[in-house]
Design a protein around this motif. Structure first.
Motif, mmCIF file in Angstrom:
data_model
loop_
_atom_site.group_PDB
_atom_site.id
_atom_site.type_symbol
_atom_site.label_atom_id
_atom_site.label_comp_id
_atom_site.label_asym_id
_atom_site.label_seq_id
_atom_site.Cartn_x
_atom_site.Cartn_y
_atom_site.Cartn_z
ATOM 1 N N LEU A 272 90.068 69.244 81.104
ATOM 2 C CA LEU A 272 89.704 67.845 80.944
ATOM 3 C C LEU A 272 88.282 67.696 80.391
ATOM 4 C CD1 LEU A 272 90.662 64.966 83.267
ATOM 5 C CD2 LEU A 272 88.394 65.030 82.267
ATOM 6 N N ILE A 273 87.341 68.446 80.966
ATOM 7 C CA ILE A 273 85.974 68.385 80.438
ATOM 8 C C ILE A 273 85.936 68.920 79.012
ATOM 9 C CG2 ILE A 273 83.623 69.262 80.710
ATOM 10 C CD1 ILE A 273 84.092 69.289 83.735
ATOM 11 N N ARG A 289 77.496 76.991 65.502
ATOM 12 C CA ARG A 289 76.828 77.983 66.347
ATOM 13 C C ARG A 289 75.759 77.368 67.236
ATOM 14 N NH1 ARG A 289 78.957 81.885 68.179
ATOM 15 N NH2 ARG A 289 76.941 82.912 68.497
ATOM 16 N N ALA A 290 75.662 76.057 67.256
ATOM 17 C CA ALA A 290 74.685 75.410 68.137
ATOM 18 C C ALA A 290 75.110 75.602 69.587
ATOM 19 C CB ALA A 290 74.563 73.928 67.807
ATOM 20 N N PRO A 291 74.153 75.763 70.499
ATOM 21 C CA PRO A 291 74.512 76.117 71.873
ATOM 22 C C PRO A 291 74.929 74.934 72.716
ATOM 23 C CG PRO A 291 72.141 75.932 71.677
ATOM 24 C CD PRO A 291 72.694 75.741 70.283
ATOM 25 N N LEU A 292 75.574 75.246 73.829
ATOM 26 C CA LEU A 292 75.690 74.314 74.933
ATOM 27 C C LEU A 292 74.494 74.561 75.849
ATOM 28 C CD1 LEU A 292 79.489 74.451 75.883
ATOM 29 C CD2 LEU A 292 78.352 73.175 74.053
ATOM 30 N N GLU A 303 79.119 77.814 81.136
ATOM 31 C CA GLU A 303 79.231 79.149 80.539
ATOM 32 C C GLU A 303 80.666 79.413 80.084
ATOM 33 O OE1 GLU A 303 77.742 81.624 83.627
ATOM 34 O OE2 GLU A 303 75.689 80.858 83.461
ATOM 35 N N LYS A 304 81.649 78.989 80.877
ATOM 36 C CA LYS A 304 83.057 79.186 80.516
ATOM 37 C C LYS A 304 83.440 78.296 79.338
ATOM 38 C CE LYS A 304 84.359 80.402 85.265
ATOM 39 N NZ LYS A 304 84.521 81.835 84.969
ATOM 40 N N LEU A 305 82.941 77.055 79.328
ATOM 41 C CA LEU A 305 83.223 76.153 78.212
ATOM 42 C C LEU A 305 82.652 76.703 76.913
ATOM 43 C CD1 LEU A 305 82.401 72.816 80.065
ATOM 44 C CD2 LEU A 305 84.657 73.422 79.173
ATOM 45 N N ALA A 308 84.691 79.812 75.650
ATOM 46 C CA ALA A 308 85.987 79.434 75.092
ATOM 47 C C ALA A 308 85.861 78.885 73.683
ATOM 48 C CB ALA A 308 86.667 78.405 75.996
ATOM 49 N N ARG A 309 84.674 78.425 73.308
ATOM 50 C CA ARG A 309 84.444 77.831 71.978
ATOM 51 C C ARG A 309 83.595 78.721 71.084
ATOM 52 N NH1 ARG A 309 85.782 74.716 75.675
ATOM 53 N NH2 ARG A 309 87.053 72.875 75.275
ATOM 54 N N GLY A 310 83.309 79.915 71.553
ATOM 55 C CA GLY A 310 82.526 80.846 70.744
ATOM 56 C C GLY A 310 81.111 80.391 70.512
#
Length: 353
Positions: A272-273, A289-292, A303-305, A308-310
């Motif tokens: 959902l997020i 390639r911009a970070p979260l 970290e998991k999100l 999953a998106r590289g």
């Protein structure tokens, strides 16, 4: 010799109060207290007493406040909530008090009534402004106990499409889910248990804290509110609450089955997020390639999100928070938890000096 400068940043929410002590532009300490504001403003008084005991020198500090607590159902309206919280804070000792009003800057107590809309629920913007200056392009993902903010950062600016809670709920930049207080029935209507799908009981039987507590991902220091049944927070009590969500007793399955069940709930929340995050990334045109930028007690999910998106994942505290030489060993970890309080203190310090 220049006199020392002390700023205390406050983030007053409906369930927690977070505070940060900044000395000469560097973080010295940060802390979170449980504060069920929906019960009474007296709850805020109790927290302020704890702050004075922790920081006896508070009287010598400049104070700056951001808030989301005006949404608590103690108040008839958001405007009333902002005014009453501001009035309460104005009675605290200190050398000065300002309120964070987003793009309007910092306002004095006498201007709060006129600027209440800019002050209401602006804490996310303080964190995003500070993070954007250090990171440039990216997305701030602040997952707390109750909510998740997804704020695009472009060219060293917060680039949110929405400003109010209502606007951000429409844009997907606010997801009203967190890793502690969210009822599990808000995450899914059907879920697998031991390989078979079940309808979910729409009752306040368990919360996301039960999921992440059982998985060992939630820091016990961030698990400050009572469990849904006011019961024990050990593994047995946690499994019992999770079992109720699908009409079962914990004794009906082994420990590994309940861990798998917790993982299924985690997957639902990540989906959902993640769906809303993808909407935000696409709408803002955030580079691939911009970070979260992770913040909040749910940083472990960011970290998991990102994976999953590289995308790379960086932590708000390590990127944006300068530490005082006298800060304790846990100061950066607490800054990660208390990001808006830290941000308003540092933003005010930079404006003044």
């Amino acid at each position: 010799m220049q006199p020392e400068r002390h700023v205390v940043g406050w983030d007053i929410g409906g369930a927690h109060v977070k505070a940060a002590w900044v000395r000469n532009g560097r973080l010295q300490d940060a802390v979170q207290w449980a504060c069920p504001l929906w019960e009474s403003l007296d709850r805020l008084d109790a927290v302020l007493a704890q702050a004075r005991a922790r920081w006896p020198q508070m009287r010598r500090a400049q104070h700056v406040v951001t808030m989301t607590g005006e949404m608590a159902d103690l108040f008839a309206s958001r405007a009333e909530g902002v005014r009453r919280i501001a009035d309460h804070m104005a009675r605290q000792p200190g050398i000065g008090l300002r309120f964070y009003a987003g793009e309007q800057g910092f306002v004095a107590p006498e201007d709060v009534a006129a600027q209440w809309e800019a002050i209401a629920s602006a804490n996310w913007l303080a964190t995003a402004q500070l993070a954007a200056r250090r990171v440039g392009d990216g997305v701030l993902v602040d997952i707390g106990s109750t909510t998740c903010d997804l704020i695009p950062l472009r060219q060293e600016q917060a680039a949110a499409r929405g400003r109010t809670d209502a606007q951000r709920l429409m844009s997907g930049e606010l997801v009203y889910q967190g890793v502690v207080r969210t009822p599990l029935c808000a995450l899914a209507q059907r879920i697998d248990f031991e390989g078979r799908p079940h309808n979910v009981m729409n009752e306040f039987f368990a919360t996301t804290a039960d999921v992440y507590r059982l998985l060992g991902e939630l820091d016990p220091a961030h698990d400050q509110h009572p469990a849904a049944d006011h019961g024990a927070k050990d593994a047995e009590g946690t499994r019992r609450r999770l079992a109720r969500m699908v009409g079962r007793d914990a004794e009906e399955a082994g420990a590994e089955a309940w861990l798998d069940f917790a993982r299924a709930w985690r997957a639902e929340q990540l989906n959902l997020i993640g769906h809303n995050l993808d909407r935000v990334l696409a709408a803002a045109g955030v580079p691939a390639r911009a970070p979260l930028v992770a913040a909040g007690c749910g940083s472990f999910l960011v970290e998991k999100l990102a994976a999953a998106r590289g995308r790379p994942c960086v932590h708000f505290a390590s990127q944006a928070v300068p530490l005082d030489p006298g800060a304790g060993p846990g100061a950066l970890r607490q800054a990660q938890l208390c990001a808006p309080a830290v941000a308003v203190a540092l933003l005010l310090e930079r404006e003044r000096h």
